[in-house]
Scaffold this active site. Structure first.
Site, mmCIF file in Angstrom:
data_model
loop_
_atom_site.group_PDB
_atom_site.id
_atom_site.type_symbol
_atom_site.label_atom_id
_atom_site.label_comp_id
_atom_site.label_asym_id
_atom_site.label_seq_id
_atom_site.Cartn_x
_atom_site.Cartn_y
_atom_site.Cartn_z
ATOM 1 N N HIS A 94 58.412 29.669 127.746
ATOM 2 C CA HIS A 94 58.363 31.155 127.356
ATOM 3 C C HIS A 94 58.359 31.448 125.804
ATOM 4 C CE1 HIS A 94 62.429 30.855 125.583
ATOM 5 N NE2 HIS A 94 62.586 29.859 126.382
ATOM 6 N N GLY A 95 57.780 32.684 125.661
ATOM 7 C CA GLY A 95 57.730 33.350 124.351
ATOM 8 C C GLY A 95 59.254 33.454 123.536
ATOM 9 N N ASN A 113 66.463 32.447 120.428
ATOM 10 C CA ASN A 113 65.537 31.244 119.711
ATOM 11 C C ASN A 113 65.373 31.353 118.087
ATOM 12 O OD1 ASN A 113 63.036 31.587 122.346
ATOM 13 N ND2 ASN A 113 64.566 29.930 122.019
ATOM 14 N N ARG A 149 63.274 35.830 130.634
ATOM 15 C CA ARG A 149 62.033 35.490 129.454
ATOM 16 C C ARG A 149 60.911 34.730 129.964
ATOM 17 N NH1 ARG A 149 66.958 32.315 128.928
ATOM 18 N NH2 ARG A 149 66.807 30.102 128.870
ATOM 19 N N GLU A 157 66.337 26.984 132.987
ATOM 20 C CA GLU A 157 66.428 26.049 131.890
ATOM 21 C C GLU A 157 67.623 25.053 132.108
ATOM 22 O OE1 GLU A 157 65.799 24.357 129.519
ATOM 23 O OE2 GLU A 157 65.525 25.339 127.771
#
Length: 197
Positions: free
Chosen positions: A11-12, A17, A65, A92
């Site tokens: 994912h971006g 992040n 996401r 995740e």
């Protein structure tokens, strides 16, 4: 066993992040850079697959996401943004009580467990509800990979990519937890190898 090629997209970027926070199974949205990375991943896929991009199955983790990354890359390809399948096994890795913390926070607040993780990154399971080890993630991801019978695009997470590397035999359990998983790029698994595109 010969496997069909797999085109894996992390994912971006999200704000977490950018801040170095453990997202795990928390639902965090893409930021502006992450939205751009989704479109970039679509363009990279077009370069790899050409006209075939519209014929492949597309699978995504159920997290916001990953769904928004999938929709962004499909939009960039001129495909129906909603034309993909969600598989909850691609979510995740769960970081349990550590979700929302940075690694610096974890080392300060839970030094003994942090050191235990450093000794066995593959097998270590953090404290708290929903926490998982990479080994546990690999066990839930492997059946998804084993069921793929043709080239497929998957949008998921860094932890899932590491689990896939081990499940597909392209990284060891010692190596995989330390590898950087890039955003906006395509991790291609083909003929028993892995490469970034």
């Amino acid at each position: 066993m010969s496997r069909a090629p797999l085109y894996f997209v992390r994912h971006g970027e999200t704000d977490w992040n950018a801040e170095g926070r453990l997202q795990g199974q928390r639902d965090t949205p893409l930021n502006r850079k992450g939205l751009a990375q989704a479109a970039e991943a679509g363009e990279r896929l077009r370069g790899l697959l050409g006209e075939a991009v519209g014929t492949l199955p597309y699978l995504a983790s159920p997290m916001e996401r990953t769904r928004h990354t999938m929709e962004g890359l499909r939009r960039a390809l001129g495909l129906d943004p909603a034309g993909y399948t969600i598989d909850p096994r691609l979510r995740e890795i769960g970081f349990g009580a550590w979700e929302g913390l940075t690694w610096k926070d974890v080392r300060r607040s839970d030094p003994a467990r942090s050191q235990a993780r450093d000794r066995d990154r593959w097998g270590f399971c953090p404290p708290g509800e929903g926490a998982e080890s990479y080994a546990m993630v690999a066990a839930r991801v492997r059946p998804v990979l084993d069921a793929l019978d043709r080239p497929t695009v998957i949008v998921a997470h860094g932890g899932v990519a590491r689990a896939a590397m081990v499940a597909l035999g392209t990284a060891s359990t010692e190596e995989a937890p330390h590898l950087e998983i890039l955003q906006g790029r395509i991790l291609v698994f083909e003929a028993g190898t892995r490469r970034w595109a």
